[in-house]
Design a protein around this motif. Structure first.
Motif, PDB file in Angstrom:
ATOM      1  N   ALA A   1       0.863  -1.186   0.000  1.00  0.00           N
ATOM      2  CA  ALA A   1       0.000   0.000   0.000  1.00  0.00           C
ATOM      3  C   ALA A   1       0.891   1.223   0.000  1.00  0.00           C
ATOM      4  CB  ALA A   1      -0.928   0.008   1.221  1.00  0.00           C
ATOM      5  N   VAL A   2       0.356   2.344  -0.472  1.00  0.00           N
ATOM      6  CA  VAL A   2       1.089   3.602  -0.459  1.00  0.00           C
ATOM      7  C   VAL A   2       0.158   4.716  -0.008  1.00  0.00           C
ATOM      8  CG1 VAL A   2       2.720   2.939  -2.275  1.00  0.00           C
ATOM      9  CG2 VAL A   2       0.567   4.041  -2.902  1.00  0.00           C
TER      10      VAL A   2
ATOM     11  N   ARG B   1       0.785   9.317   0.618  1.00  0.00           N
ATOM     12  CA  ARG B   1       1.502  10.400  -0.049  1.00  0.00           C
ATOM     13  C   ARG B   1       3.013  10.263   0.045  1.00  0.00           C
ATOM     14  NH1 ARG B   1      -1.428  15.452   2.632  1.00  0.00           N
ATOM     15  NH2 ARG B   1      -1.323  13.989   4.383  1.00  0.00           N
ATOM     16  N   GLY B   2       3.526   9.641   1.090  1.00  0.00           N
ATOM     17  CA  GLY B   2       4.974   9.558   1.223  1.00  0.00           C
ATOM     18  C   GLY B   2       5.529   8.206   1.583  1.00  0.00           C
ATOM     19  N   HIS B   3       4.665   7.267   1.960  1.00  0.00           N
ATOM     20  CA  HIS B   3       5.149   6.016   2.499  1.00  0.00           C
ATOM     21  C   HIS B   3       4.813   4.822   1.614  1.00  0.00           C
ATOM     22  CE1 HIS B   3       4.425   8.622   6.130  1.00  0.00           C
ATOM     23  NE2 HIS B   3       5.686   8.293   6.301  1.00  0.00           N
ATOM     24  N   LEU B   4       5.618   3.792   1.747  1.00  0.00           N
ATOM     25  CA  LEU B   4       5.344   2.481   1.182  1.00  0.00           C
ATOM     26  C   LEU B   4       5.181   1.516   2.347  1.00  0.00           C
ATOM     27  CD1 LEU B   4       5.333   0.338  -1.161  1.00  0.00           C
ATOM     28  CD2 LEU B   4       7.820   0.184  -0.817  1.00  0.00           C
ATOM     29  N   TYR B   5       4.104   0.748   2.337  1.00  0.00           N
ATOM     30  CA  TYR B   5       3.830  -0.251   3.360  1.00  0.00           C
ATOM     31  C   TYR B   5       3.900  -1.631   2.710  1.00  0.00           C
ATOM     32  CZ  TYR B   5       1.841   3.900   5.587  1.00  0.00           C
ATOM     33  OH  TYR B   5       1.655   5.166   6.090  1.00  0.00           O
TER      34      TYR B   5
ATOM     35  N   ASP C   1      -5.257   5.121   3.654  1.00  0.00           N
ATOM     36  CA  ASP C   1      -6.100   6.219   3.187  1.00  0.00           C
ATOM     37  C   ASP C   1      -5.358   7.545   3.308  1.00  0.00           C
ATOM     38  OD1 ASP C   1      -6.292   7.112   5.832  1.00  0.00           O
ATOM     39  OD2 ASP C   1      -8.287   6.252   6.146  1.00  0.00           O
ATOM     40  N   ARG C   2      -5.985   8.614   2.854  1.00  0.00           N
ATOM     41  CA  ARG C   2      -5.324   9.922   2.827  1.00  0.00           C
ATOM     42  C   ARG C   2      -5.220  10.564   4.194  1.00  0.00           C
ATOM     43  NH1 ARG C   2      -9.312  14.023   2.453  1.00  0.00           N
ATOM     44  NH2 ARG C   2     -11.431  13.207   2.201  1.00  0.00           N
TER      45      ARG C   2
END
Length: 429
Positions: free
Chosen positions: A308-309, A311-315, A373-374
């Motif tokens: 998942a992504v 605005r700034g992270h990758l999970y 989510d945002r």
């Protein structure tokens, strides 16, 4: 994917260092620490996606059934579940698609079935990646009959389930990895190219068996009540096989990518997670443009089953974590299992816009699908190899430890720990 399955338990080394996780990833002060159960009593929950109203779409691989050949049992227990308003303390949870083919062991764990589901831009319509009951052969592991379906409910309340694409036929014709013929779809991503509410967008599907991501472009204008729509299917991305002639993974060669997970960012870039042949430290996540051009790659994961992504992270979900990030092709010299009474699994987070970004992790039991989510909320399907009742301890337990029932959690990264690559060993002259 040559001879690979989620039932193969792995353990890996981990090195941790106390360190603060970015503040944006911690729970708000209005919630108690730790994960929050959003939905439970799920059977082998896998991919998570968002519908157009901000609700979570959950693919449930089911719990098999009563038609058994040796230790493989099939039945119509796969499903798609919708979690409305998952950020609320008491979200509404309902099954919106039922009766999909599922294959599992007699006790229903480590199921294969609907591994992926996504909503289209048509209200109440879903695309599901799973198996074709007319093409599966329980006596042959690779004869799964990978297929895609479109499901929904008409305005009059009548439900429908239509063929969407025959992935098995595409694998037989194209065989992008040049290995054994096996279609085993894990995740699906619906892509809408216009602002009109219509089912004429296209779908990407991560097919672990074919070692490819398919692009499926249907023409629903050709569909009737008696015939499915025509469609075009191409290999949007593919990875070479590293298997031996007998179909098993070659331990001396590089690990196969084995795509299992898909997500997209707001710019249309697509992120594909790979299982990496279940080898510790050999799984990866690759970022592509919408047309399939590779942009960036993150290596050093273990058995990626969800991405998942925000605005700034990758999970990243590591089904059999933990393991530290490692350079491609390198494996921990000493493997150490988790605590004897704990199920393996991690969710890792990093800043995807930073070069060599520090990775943080939290322990999550057998995680699979992820969704962010945002507002900074991150959700995971957990105990993703278990039925709603969980897995009891015992000699037949492939997990080795007791596992709670399948569920979806909202994650809390407040206590995330920092993953550190081990220093290379030195020898004295």
């Amino acid at each position: 994917m040559a001879g690979q399955g989620l039932g193969a338990g792995l353990a890996a080394a981990v090195v941790v260092l106390a360190g603060p996780v970015p503040a944006a990833l911690a729970h708000g002060e209005d919630r108690p620490p730790g994960p929050r159960v959003v939905a439970d009593e799920l059977d082998n929950p896998r991919q998570l996606n968002w519908d157009q109203d901000g609700n979570l779409v959950v693919a449930e691989a089911g719990r098999g059934g009563t038609e058994c050949v040796d230790a493989r049992c099939a039945g119509p227990t796969g499903a798609v579940t919708l979690i409305e308003d998952p950020h609320r303390d008491a979200p509404t949870v309902s099954r919106v698609v039922e009766g999909l083919l599922s294959v599992a062991s007699p006790d229903g764990v480590f199921a294969e079935g609907p591994g992926g589901a996504d909503a289209t831009d048509v209200e109440g319509q879903y695309i599901v990646a799973g198996y074709d009951p007319d093409r599966i052969d329980l006596s042959v592991f690779t004869a799964r009959g990978g297929s895609m379906l479109v499901a929904g409910t008409e305005e009059d309340g009548e439900e429908y389930l239509l063929p969407y694409a025959d992935l098995q036929a595409a694998e037989e014709e194209l065989n992008p990895d040049g290995a054994q013929i096996d279609s085993n779809p894990y995740a699906v991503l619906y892509v809408d190219e216009d602002d009109e509410a219509s089912p004429d967008g296209y779908a990407l599907v991560a097919d672990a068996g074919a070692n490819a991501v398919w692009k499926v472009e249907p023409d629903f204008s050709t569909a009737t009540e008696d015939s499915p729509p025509e469609y075009e299917i191409t290999a949007w991305a593919a990875w070479p096989t590293t298997a031996l002639p007998d179909g098993t993974d070659d331990p001396a060669g590089p690990a196969e990518f084995v795509p299992t997970s898909l997500t997209a960012d707001k710019h249309g870039n697509v992120y594909v997670g790979g299982l990496g042949s279940d080898r510790p430290g050999e799984a990866s996540v690759v970022q592509f443009t919408a047309d399939g051009t590779e942009l960036q790659r993150w290596d050093g994961f273990t058995a990626v089953t969800g991405v998942a992504v925000d605005r700034g992270h990758l999970y990243v979900s590591q089904l059999f974590g933990p393991t530290p990030p490692l350079p491609p092709g390198e494996t921990p010299a000493e493997e150490a299992p988790p605590a004897a009474d704990e199920a393996p699994g991690q969710v890792v987070v990093l800043h995807r816009h930073e070069e060599d970004a520090v990775r943080y992790a939290i322990d999550v039991p057998f995680p699979a699908g992820l969704a962010a989510d945002r507002h900074g909320n991150v959700y995971a399907s957990v105990n993703s190899v278990a039925t709603a009742e969980g897995i009891a301890e015992g000699p037949e337990n492939p997990a080795g430890v007791a596992v709670d029932g399948g569920a979806v959690w909202e994650l809390d990264f407040s206590d995330a720990y920092r993953l550190v690559t081990p220093e290379p060993e030195t020898s004295e002259e």
